[in-house]
Design an enzyme around this catalytic site. Structure first.
Site, PDB file in Angstrom:
ATOM      1  N   TYR A  96      91.113   1.541 -28.469  1.00  0.00           N
ATOM      2  CA  TYR A  96      92.423   1.649 -29.120  1.00  0.00           C
ATOM      3  C   TYR A  96      93.081   2.993 -28.840  1.00  0.00           C
ATOM      4  CZ  TYR A  96      95.797   1.007 -32.962  1.00  0.00           C
ATOM      5  OH  TYR A  96      96.928   0.866 -33.723  1.00  0.00           O
ATOM      6  N   SER A 192      84.755  -0.879 -28.666  1.00  0.00           N
ATOM      7  CA  SER A 192      85.709  -0.860 -29.775  1.00  0.00           C
ATOM      8  C   SER A 192      86.817  -1.895 -29.541  1.00  0.00           C
ATOM      9  CB  SER A 192      86.254   0.555 -29.978  1.00  0.00           C
ATOM     10  OG  SER A 192      86.951   0.653 -31.200  1.00  0.00           O
ATOM     11  N   ASP A 282      78.778   2.940 -38.845  1.00  0.00           N
ATOM     12  CA  ASP A 282      80.128   2.886 -38.276  1.00  0.00           C
ATOM     13  C   ASP A 282      81.149   2.651 -39.384  1.00  0.00           C
ATOM     14  OD1 ASP A 282      82.424   2.441 -36.758  1.00  0.00           O
ATOM     15  OD2 ASP A 282      81.379   1.221 -35.265  1.00  0.00           O
ATOM     16  N   HIS A 318      80.835   5.461 -34.994  1.00  0.00           N
ATOM     17  CA  HIS A 318      81.552   4.622 -34.034  1.00  0.00           C
ATOM     18  C   HIS A 318      81.277   4.990 -32.573  1.00  0.00           C
ATOM     19  CE1 HIS A 318      84.342   1.547 -33.000  1.00  0.00           C
ATOM     20  NE2 HIS A 318      85.219   2.365 -32.448  1.00  0.00           N
TER      21      HIS A 318
END
Length: 338
Positions: A96, A192, A282, A318
Site C-alpha cells: 500500500y 501486504s 501484526d 507487519h
C-alpha cells in the site's frame, strides 16, 4: 501469543466474518468482461539498468477502463551462446502506497531465473517507491479520508479496489504476452496489499485465465474488513474507521461494498497451490484476517482440496518473515517450477 488477537489455537481455525454477496461472481464476470472490451495493447520497451545479469523492459498495458498501467518486466539476461527457453513468470504486486520504483530497484525473481513483472499500483507511489500510473476515475476525486481505502466506497462499481483488482488480472495477461514467457507457468506474489492482490488475482483467475499456477501472499491485506476494523490499530484499515466516524450516514453503503473486495471471499475460488505467511504481532494486518484468508482459500475450487500452507512468525509485526521468508519462498517456488 500477545493479546492483540485470538489465541493461536482459535486463529488456526478462524474463518472470517465478512458476508458473501450472492452476485459476487456475476459482478466480477461483468467487470473483467468490460476490461477486456479494451485491447490489452501491451508494449515492452527495453531500458538500460546497468545490471548485466538482468534484462529490463518498461511495460505499459491497458487495465481497468482501458487506462494505461505501467510495470517493469525483468528477465535473466542471456549469456553469450545461450538460447532462451520459455521462462516461468512471477507477477509481483506492491504494498500500500508504493509504486513500481526505478528500473533497477527490485529484480529478485529475475535473479532466481524467472520472468518478473512488477505492476505499478494506480494512484499510488506516494509513500514508498515512486509510481507512474495515475487513477483517472472520477470517484478518485470524491470526498474521502486521506489515502485510498475510501475512494468510491459507496458503490462497488466505483470503489477504488475494483480498478486495482482488475489491473492485477490484466497484469497476468500482460506478462503472458511476452514471447520469452511460458504463459502456462505464472505465479502471483506480494506483501501486504500485494499479498491481498495476489489472493484476489488467484481467485479471479480461476475459470477466467489459464496459466496461473501458484500464489505467494505475505501478511496479506484487504481481508475480513469487519474484524480488521475492530482490531487493526496501524496502517490503512483505520482510514475506513476515520471516514465512517465523520460520515455516519455512509456506514451501511460502505459495508455493502466491502465484501466484493474482501480477499477472504475471492480466495475461496482459487484453484492453485498457495504459500502464505502471517505475523502474530501484526497490528496492521491482524493475524485473524490473514488466517481467515488462508483457512478459506480454495474451499470453493472445483476438483477437490487445494494445496496450501502458512508460515507463522510469532514475534514479528507487519514486517513479517522478511528476508527469512524470502528464502523459503525461493525454495518453495523452485520446487514447484522445477
Amino acid at each position: 501469543m500477545p493479546a492483540i488477537d485470538l489465541p493461536l489455537t482459535e486463529l488456526r481455525s478462524y474463518r472470517g466474518s465478512s458476508p458473501l454477496p450472492d452476485d459476487l461472481d456475476a459482478f466480477w464476470d461483468a467487470t473483467i468482461a468490460q476490461a477486456r472490451e479494451h485491447p490489452l495493447a501491451v508494449r515492452f520497451e527495453r531500458v538500460e539498468t546497468y545490471l548485466p545479469l538482468v534484462e529490463t523492459f518498461d511495460v505499459t498495458f491497458a487495465g481497468y477502463g482501458g487506462d494505461p498501467i505501467k510495470a517493469w518486466l525483468h528477465l535473466p539476461a542471456l549469456q553469450p551462446g545461450q538460447q532462451r527457453e520459455p521462462l516461468p513468470a512471477v507477477v509481483h504486486y506492491l504494498g500500500y502506497s508504493g509504486g513500481r520504483g526505478l528500473a533497477h530497484q527490485n529484480t529478485l525473481w529475475a535473479q532466481a531465473g524467472y520472468a518478473m513483472l512488477i505492476m505499478d499500483s494506480r494512484g499510488q507511489g506516494y509513500g514508498g517507491l515512486v509510481g507512474e500510473t495515475p487513477d483517472p476515475h472520477p470517484s478518485a476525486g470524491e470526498t474521502t479520508y486521506p489515502g485510498l481505502m475510501t475512494r468510491g466506497i459507496l458503490d462497488p462499481h466505483t470503489y477504488y479496489f475494483r480498478r486495482l483488482f482488475t489491473d492485477a488480472i490484466r497484469a497476468i495477461e500482460a506478462v503472458q504476452a511476452h514471447p520469452d514467457v511460458d504463459p502456462s507457468r505464472v505465479a502471483v506474489q506480494g506483501v501486504s496489499q500485494g499479498g491481498g492482490l495476489a489472493v484476489a488475482a488467484a481467485g479471479l483467475a480461476a475459470g477466467r485465465i489459464d496459466g496461473v499456477v501458484a500464489c505467494l501472499p505475505d501478511v496479506n491485506f484487504l481481508a475480513d474488513y469487519p474484524r480488521a476494523l475492530d482490531i487493526a490499530t496501524t496502517g490503512p484499515y483505520p482510514e475506513l474507521e476515520n471516514y465512517l466516524k465523520r460520515h455516519r450516514d455512509h456506514v451501511d453503503a460502505a459495508f455493502a461494498t466491502l465484501p466484493y473486495f474482501d480477499v477472504v471471499n475471492l480466495g475461496r475460488f482459487a484453484r492453485v497451490p498457495a504459500y502464505f505467511s502471517v505475523a502474530l504481532r501484526d497490528t496492521t494486518c491482524p493475524p485473524s484476517t490473514v488466517y481467515a484468508t488462508h483457512n478459506r482459500y480454495g474451499e470453493a475450487a472445483d476438483g477437490g482440496p487445494v494445496e496450501k500452507s502458512i508460515e507463522e512468525y510469532a514475534f514479528n509485526n507487519h514486517e513479517g518473515g522478511g528476508e527469512h521468508h524470502v528464502v523459503r519462498q525461493l525454495a518453495w517456488l523452485r520446487k514447484l517450477f522445477g
